[in-house]
Design a protein around this motif. Structure first.
Motif, short mmCIF file in Angstrom:
data_model
loop_
_atom_site.label_atom_id
_atom_site.label_comp_id
_atom_site.label_asym_id
_atom_site.label_seq_id
_atom_site.Cartn_x
_atom_site.Cartn_y
_atom_site.Cartn_z
N VAL A 88 0.84 -1.20 0.00
CA VAL A 88 0.00 0.00 0.00
C VAL A 88 0.88 1.26 0.00
CG1 VAL A 88 -2.01 1.06 1.14
CG2 VAL A 88 -1.67 -1.38 1.30
N SER A 89 2.19 1.07 0.18
CA SER A 89 3.18 2.16 0.14
C SER A 89 2.91 3.27 1.16
CB SER A 89 3.26 2.78 -1.25
OG SER A 89 3.61 1.80 -2.17
N MET A 90 2.66 2.90 2.41
CA MET A 90 2.51 3.94 3.43
C MET A 90 3.87 4.46 3.88
SD MET A 90 -0.65 2.40 5.59
CE MET A 90 -1.18 3.83 6.48
N ASN A 91 4.92 3.62 3.66
CA ASN A 91 6.30 4.03 3.94
C ASN A 91 6.52 4.65 5.31
OD1 ASN A 91 7.29 3.07 1.55
ND2 ASN A 91 6.93 5.00 0.45
N ILE A 92 6.12 3.93 6.33
CA ILE A 92 6.39 4.38 7.69
C ILE A 92 7.40 3.41 8.29
CG2 ILE A 92 5.38 4.73 9.98
CD1 ILE A 92 2.79 5.50 8.52
N PRO A 93 8.57 3.89 8.72
CA PRO A 93 9.64 2.98 9.13
C PRO A 93 9.24 2.00 10.23
CG PRO A 93 10.40 5.25 9.09
CD PRO A 93 8.94 5.30 8.83
N VAL A 94 8.40 2.42 11.19
CA VAL A 94 8.08 1.51 12.30
C VAL A 94 6.82 0.70 12.04
CG1 VAL A 94 9.25 2.89 14.05
CG2 VAL A 94 6.85 3.34 13.52
N MET A 95 6.28 0.74 10.78
CA MET A 95 5.00 0.11 10.49
C MET A 95 5.00 -1.38 10.80
SD MET A 95 2.15 1.11 9.54
CE MET A 95 0.74 1.14 8.52
N VAL A 96 6.00 -2.13 10.29
CA VAL A 96 5.99 -3.59 10.44
C VAL A 96 6.07 -3.96 11.91
CG1 VAL A 96 7.16 -5.73 9.85
CG2 VAL A 96 6.98 -3.91 8.16
N ILE A 97 7.04 -3.38 12.63
CA ILE A 97 7.22 -3.77 14.03
C ILE A 97 6.01 -3.33 14.86
CG2 ILE A 97 8.62 -1.71 14.58
CD1 ILE A 97 9.25 -5.14 16.06
N SER A 98 5.42 -2.15 14.53
CA SER A 98 4.27 -1.68 15.31
C SER A 98 3.06 -2.58 15.10
CB SER A 98 3.90 -0.25 14.92
OG SER A 98 4.91 0.62 15.28
N LEU A 99 2.83 -3.00 13.85
CA LEU A 99 1.67 -3.86 13.62
C LEU A 99 1.88 -5.25 14.21
CD1 LEU A 99 0.21 -2.90 10.14
CD2 LEU A 99 -0.53 -2.28 12.42
N ILE A 100 3.15 -5.71 14.29
CA ILE A 100 3.42 -6.98 14.98
C ILE A 100 3.04 -6.80 16.46
CG2 ILE A 100 5.25 -8.52 15.79
CD1 ILE A 100 6.67 -8.09 13.12
N GLU A 101 3.52 -5.70 17.06
CA GLU A 101 3.21 -5.45 18.48
C GLU A 101 1.70 -5.36 18.70
OE1 GLU A 101 5.27 -2.22 20.42
OE2 GLU A 101 7.01 -2.54 19.13
N LEU A 102 1.02 -4.60 17.80
CA LEU A 102 -0.42 -4.39 18.00
C LEU A 102 -1.20 -5.70 17.86
CD1 LEU A 102 -1.06 -0.96 16.26
CD2 LEU A 102 -1.23 -1.51 18.68
N ALA A 103 -0.78 -6.56 16.92
CA ALA A 103 -1.48 -7.85 16.76
C ALA A 103 -1.31 -8.68 18.03
CB ALA A 103 -0.94 -8.59 15.55
N ILE A 104 -0.09 -8.65 18.62
CA ILE A 104 0.14 -9.42 19.86
C ILE A 104 -0.71 -8.82 20.98
CG2 ILE A 104 1.87 -10.15 21.54
CD1 ILE A 104 3.96 -9.98 19.33
N VAL A 105 -0.73 -7.49 21.07
CA VAL A 105 -1.55 -6.83 22.09
C VAL A 105 -3.01 -7.25 21.94
CG1 VAL A 105 -2.51 -4.60 22.79
CG2 VAL A 105 -0.06 -4.83 22.47
N GLY A 106 -3.51 -7.23 20.69
CA GLY A 106 -4.90 -7.61 20.46
C GLY A 106 -5.17 -9.04 20.88
N ALA A 107 -4.27 -9.97 20.48
CA ALA A 107 -4.48 -11.38 20.80
C ALA A 107 -4.42 -11.61 22.31
CB ALA A 107 -3.42 -12.23 20.10
#
Lengths: 283, 300
Positions: free
Chosen positions: A122-141
């Protein structure tokens, strides 16, 4: 690439909160297993405490992610956290005693895929995107697993789909009366996704302070626990549900009072029934 | 035949409940300045306009109402499963959901206002005391009617979804109806009454919301009066029609073609509304025309 804006200076580094959140919530969710070991349901409230810790970590992650100029994206960050988290959590409940760790691993994989797609495809190009979404998915689960364990007394699939209903005084097994069959997970989903985005969404602005945001995160967690504690009356014993409700109310009252104190500390002024104060040199 | 008559009766009752829910929802969100009008309330102090308007930044209205309705329904469902009377269970569930709503509202106002300290916006504690309770009362009406409507769909019409899931879906729909229908009355009209009619909101006017009333200073409660006159009833009609037509097509046409009848009726309804919308849009454009700037008027 987006430019990073610091929401607030100082405070604890994010990695410290990450470590505390990850270990704290896992330990608390595992403490609900004492229910099985001791044959009671009194330890269910530990699931809620695990969710509170995970939510505090998640709200700091959202702040970290949204400091890249995602002002209106704050509530959607909560939705994607729980949207990916619910899949990981449901899948992980099949792993028995290893469920919390399995939830962590599956959520991390899911978050990595979603993060990669949003950042590169989607080309949002945010450097912390991958690690943040990993963290958020773990938080959600972990939040969903914690609150589900609090409502049903267990984080295992077999217990979450087993319920009983009383027809003319006779108790019969019924899938529709279980945590999953009764869609209590839908309530937990929306409780958690609003609770994880609210702290940063409510405190954002130039005067945002990390301790105030984190206190609000704990407050939102305990407030969600109150709702889940009332729902748990349908699944666990009366005494255990009362203990869970008391823990939630005491935790909520303390954090709410502290949050008001911190808001009073940070506010420009604290006025009661006073007229609009026009600033010097203002409009 | 008897089933059909009962079905139509339930449809009408659910539509009436939804109308009340829509009206209460929009009035509640306008009093609290939730949804898109909130951006101007948030912006005003940064442009130097200190105000006494509530700033209830919880999230968009659809997720927020999804939460209030799902929580109310979840608690009602749990209480019903331990043999508590359905009406009492729904009242208790809605009451706890409203408590959660009130707490979220106060923390949002305190948080946003405290973070604006740099722009000299003070926290007016009397606003929390007077306005929060009014939004909670309106939210209670909206949540109770929505959960009661969902319970009717399950018990009387045999809807297969469990109560909490159905309330989550209809709560999101309720928030969306109020946000899309009622908010323009407040956000584009009431907040900018000082601008010339039809002038839109130019960048230079951003944040310059109405802060003083006919007498004294505008309070969010005045916005409740305004919303209950225009935006509220409009949202009520919108949500009431959505619920009524949705159930009406299902009750009447579900038996035709193994369920396909209801789907075709839904598509036809959408097409009919598209024609109506297009007609209103072209009629409004022809009648009121494009906005003509003052300088052009002077030149001609």
């Amino acid at each position: 690439m987006s430019v990073k804006i610091e929401a607030s200076e100082g405070g604890r580094p994010h990695n410290e909160i990450l470590g505390f959140g990850l270990i704290g919530s896992l330990v608390c969710i595992y403490l609900t297993y004492l229910n099985v070991l001791t044959g009671t349901e009194i330890f269910s409230f530990f699931g809620g405490l695990g969710a509170v810790i995970a939510l505090a970590w998640g709200s700091d992650t959202i702040k970290h992610l949204c400091s890249y100029g995602l002002g209106t994206g704050v509530p959607s960050a909560g939705m994607i956290a729980f949207g990916s988290g619910v899949i990981a959590m449901l899948f992980a409940t099949k792993f028995g005693i290893a469920a919390p760790v399995a939830a962590l691993v599956i959520a991390a994989l899911l978050g990595a895929v979603i993060g990669y797609v949003s950042d590169k495809v989607v080309s949002m190009n945010i450097p912390v995107m991958v690690i943040s979404l990993i963290e958020l998915a773990i938080v959600g689960a972990l939040t969903m697993m914690g609150l589900a364990a609090m409502a049903g007394g267990s984080f295992m699939f077999a217990d979450l789909v087993a319920g009983s209903t009383t027809v003319f005084g006779i108790e019969i097994a019924s899938y529709g009366s279980s945590v999953i069959g009764g869609s209590v997970l839908a309530v937990i989903f929306i409780l958690g996704s609003i609770a994880v985005q609210h702290p940063f969404n409510a405190c954002l602005g130039p005067g945002e302070q990390q301790d105030r945001t984190l206190m609000l995160a704990a407050e939102c967690g305990f407030l969600s626990m109150i709702g889940v504690a009332v729902i748990s009356f349908a699944f666990i014993g009366f005494g255990s549900a009362v203990v869970a409700l008391l823990v939630s109310i005491i935790g909520w009252a303390y954090t709410y009072m502290e949050y008001i104190k911190l808001s009073r500390r940070d506010a420009y002024d604290w006025l009661d029934a006073k007229p609009i104060h026009e600033p010097k040199g203002g409009a | 035949m008897e089933n059909l008559v009962l079905g139509i009766g339930i449809t009408a009752l659910a539509g009436a409940l939804a109308t009340v829910a829509g009206a209460a929802e929009d009035t509640e969100s306008d009093i609290g300045s939730q949804g898109d009008p909130n951006s101007q309330v948030q912006l005003a102090p940064q442009m130097g306009y200190i105000h006494r308007i509530y700033n209830k930044a919880v999230s968009g209205e659809p997720p927020a109402y999804g939460l209030w309705c799902a929580l109310g329904a979840g608690i009602a469902w749990a209480l019903m499963s331990i043999q508590i009377n359905a009406v009492l269970a729904i009242v208790l569930g809605s009451a706890i959901a409203v408590f959660v709503q009130g707490v979220y509202a106060t923390t949002a106002y305190l948080g946003r206002t405290a973070s604006l300290a740099k722009f000299e916006q003070p926290v007016y504690i009397d606003i929390i005391k007077s306005v929060t309770t009014v939004t909670m009362a309106h939210a209670f009406v909206a949540i109770f009617t929505t959960v009661a409507m969902c319970q009717l769909m399950i018990v009387a019409l045999g809807h297969p979804f469990p109560l909490p899931l159905l309330a989550l879906v209809w709560g999101i729909a309720l928030g969306a109806a109020g946000s899309a229908t009622g908010n323009p009355f407040y956000g584009k009209e009431r907040q900018y009454q000082e601008q010339k009619f039809g002038a839109g909101v130019p960048i230079s006017a951003s944040g310059n919301i109405v802060r003083y009333a006919e007498a004294g200073q505008r309070s969010s409660l005045d916005n409740g009066w305004f919303a209950s006159k225009l935006g509220g009833p409009a949202s009520g009609i919108c949500f009431g029609l959505i619920v009524f037509l949705e159930l009406w097509r299902t009750v009447l046409f579900e038996q035709i073609g193994a369920g396909w009848g209801a789907i075709i009726a839904g598509v036809v309804l959408i097409l009919v509304f598209m024609v109506i919308d297009r007609y209103i849009e072209t009629w409004a454009r022809k009648t009121y025309g494009p906005y003509v700037a003052e300088t052009e008027e002077a030149a001609s």
